[in-house]
Design a protein around this motif. Sequence first.
Motif, PDB file in Angstrom:
ATOM      1  N   GLN A   1       0.834  -1.207   0.000  1.00  0.00           N
ATOM      2  CA  GLN A   1       0.000   0.000   0.000  1.00  0.00           C
ATOM      3  C   GLN A   1       0.869   1.258   0.000  1.00  0.00           C
ATOM      4  O   GLN A   1       0.572   2.239  -0.696  1.00  0.00           O
ATOM      5  N   ASN A   2       1.952   1.235   0.780  1.00  0.00           N
ATOM      6  CA  ASN A   2       2.868   2.386   0.799  1.00  0.00           C
ATOM      7  C   ASN A   2       3.529   2.565  -0.566  1.00  0.00           C
ATOM      8  O   ASN A   2       3.708   3.704  -1.041  1.00  0.00           O
ATOM      9  N   LYS A   3       3.891   1.450  -1.201  1.00  0.00           N
ATOM     10  CA  LYS A   3       4.490   1.537  -2.529  1.00  0.00           C
ATOM     11  C   LYS A   3       3.510   2.129  -3.531  1.00  0.00           C
ATOM     12  O   LYS A   3       3.876   2.931  -4.399  1.00  0.00           O
TER      13      LYS A   3
ATOM     14  N   VAL B   1      10.600  10.168 -11.402  1.00  0.00           N
ATOM     15  CA  VAL B   1       9.196   9.769 -11.526  1.00  0.00           C
ATOM     16  C   VAL B   1       9.068   8.522 -12.403  1.00  0.00           C
ATOM     17  O   VAL B   1       8.382   7.551 -12.062  1.00  0.00           O
ATOM     18  N   LEU B   2       9.746   8.550 -13.551  1.00  0.00           N
ATOM     19  CA  LEU B   2       9.677   7.405 -14.464  1.00  0.00           C
ATOM     20  C   LEU B   2      10.324   6.156 -13.853  1.00  0.00           C
ATOM     21  O   LEU B   2       9.869   5.026 -14.079  1.00  0.00           O
ATOM     22  N   LYS B   3      11.375   6.368 -13.077  1.00  0.00           N
ATOM     23  CA  LYS B   3      12.028   5.232 -12.427  1.00  0.00           C
ATOM     24  C   LYS B   3      11.094   4.567 -11.424  1.00  0.00           C
ATOM     25  O   LYS B   3      10.999   3.336 -11.352  1.00  0.00           O
ATOM     26  N   VAL B   4      10.363   5.389 -10.647  1.00  0.00           N
ATOM     27  CA  VAL B   4       9.402   4.838  -9.672  1.00  0.00           C
ATOM     28  C   VAL B   4       8.294   4.061 -10.387  1.00  0.00           C
ATOM     29  O   VAL B   4       7.898   2.967  -9.980  1.00  0.00           O
ATOM     30  N   ILE B   5       7.803   4.631 -11.486  1.00  0.00           N
ATOM     31  CA  ILE B   5       6.709   3.984 -12.219  1.00  0.00           C
ATOM     32  C   ILE B   5       7.174   2.677 -12.856  1.00  0.00           C
ATOM     33  O   ILE B   5       6.483   1.666 -12.813  1.00  0.00           O
ATOM     34  N   ASP B   6       8.376   2.697 -13.443  1.00  0.00           N
ATOM     35  CA  ASP B   6       8.869   1.512 -14.152  1.00  0.00           C
ATOM     36  C   ASP B   6       9.302   0.391 -13.207  1.00  0.00           C
ATOM     37  O   ASP B   6       9.372  -0.777 -13.622  1.00  0.00           O
TER      38      ASP B   6
ATOM     39  N   ALA C   1       1.343   6.252  -6.944  1.00  0.00           N
ATOM     40  CA  ALA C   1       0.270   7.192  -7.298  1.00  0.00           C
ATOM     41  C   ALA C   1       0.776   8.627  -7.310  1.00  0.00           C
ATOM     42  O   ALA C   1       0.410   9.438  -8.174  1.00  0.00           O
ATOM     43  N   GLU C   2       1.646   8.939  -6.358  1.00  0.00           N
ATOM     44  CA  GLU C   2       2.214  10.286  -6.322  1.00  0.00           C
ATOM     45  C   GLU C   2       3.087  10.537  -7.552  1.00  0.00           C
ATOM     46  O   GLU C   2       3.107  11.644  -8.121  1.00  0.00           O
TER      47      GLU C   2
END
Length: 388
Positions: free
Chosen positions: A41-43, A66-71, A48-49
Motif C-alpha cells: 500500500q505504501n508503494k 518519476v519514471l524510475k518509480v513507475i517503471d 500514485a504520487e
Amino acid sequence: MQWTDQIRQVKIILVLAAVIIAVVSLVVSHFLVHDLSVEEQNKMAVWAEAMRSLNSADDHTDLNLVLKVIDENHTIPVIVMDSKGEVQTYRNISLKSRTAADSVQAVTEKGKRWKEAGKNIRIFLGDDTLSNDFIDVCYDESVMIKRLSSWPYVQLGVVLIFVVVAIFALLTSKKAEQNKVWVGLSKETAHQLGTPISSLMAWTEILKENYPDDQLIPEMDKDVKRLQLIADRFSKIGSLPEPVPSSLTEVMNHVTDYMNRRTSSKVEMVKDFPDHDIIVKMNASLFEWVIENLCKNAVDAMEGEGRITLRMEEKEQKVMIEVTDTGKGIKKKDLANVFRPGFTTKKRGWGLGLSLAKRIVEEYHHGKIWVKSSEVGKGTTFCVELHK
C-alpha cells in the motif's frame, strides 16, 4: 494394555503437534501477509504520487525519478482510470482475451471491482479537491501475497496428511503386533493342550475296557472331547481356516444344548429360529465359539439368573444373528471398548473373549459383529451378520 495406552498417547501427541503447527503457521503467515500488504500500500501511494507528478509535469520538470518509480513496479497489478471510468494505462495484469476490445473491457471490469473493494487511490490533478479532474489508481494484491495467504492452508493439509499416515502406520503396527501375539498364544496353547489330552484319551479308553458299565466314564469322554475341540479351535486361530458350507441352524442348536447343560436351571435359553435350515459358508467350530462367548458373557452379566434369547433372521444375501440377555447392560462410555483386547468389566477375566469373537467373525468369515442395543439394568443385544 500398556501398548494400547502408548498408542493412544502417541496419537494425542501427533494431533496436538499438528494443531500447534497449524496455529503457529496461520498466525505467522497472517502477520507476514499483513506487513507485506501495508508495504505494498505504501508503494502504491508512492506510485500514485509519481503518476500525479507525471500528469502535472511541464517542460521544465525532471521526470527521471518519476519514471524510475513507475517503471520499477513489476509485481503489483495496477490500473489507472480517469474520472469517466475509462482505462488510461495498466501494469502487471495477464489477459486471456485475444482482441483489443475484449482486453480493454476486461481491464475496465477489474478496475471497477478493485475500486468497489476500496483498493484505489484518487489523485486530483488540479489544486481543488472538489474538481472533477482526477484519476483513480486501482490496485490489487501481488501474486506473492496471494501465494503467502494460501500457503498456511497447504501446509495445514500436508500436516494433516502426515498425521493421518503416521496414525495409520501406528495402528497397522499395533494390529500386526496383536496378530503375532494371537498366533503365538494360540499355537502354544494348542501345543500345550495336545499332550495331556492325548494322555486323557488313552486313559479313558482303558477305563472303558476295565469298567464298561460305569456311567461316569462316558461323561469323562465328553469332557475330553470338549478339550480336544478347544485345542482344535486354538490351532485354527493361528491360521486361516477355509470356510465350508455348514448348517447355521445346527451350530446354533448345538450351542443352545451345550449352554443348557452347563448353566444354571435359572437361566432360560429361548430359541427364535426359522423353520427351515440355513446354510452358510463358515468354519463351524470357530463360529460356535463366537456364539458360546456371547452366551457365556450373557450368563455372567445376568449373574446366573435370567433369559437369553437367540434369534436368527434370514435376508436375501445375509443372515442376522442376535443374542439378547436380561443382564445388567453395558454403560454408554464402555460401548466403544467392548471389543478392545484387554477390556473387561469383570473382576476376573482377561478381556479377550469378545476380541477373539470379533476377529473370528470379521477376519475369518468377513462378517460384522456389534452391540445392537444395551440399557443399564435391562440387558444387552449383540448382533452378528454373515454373508450367505
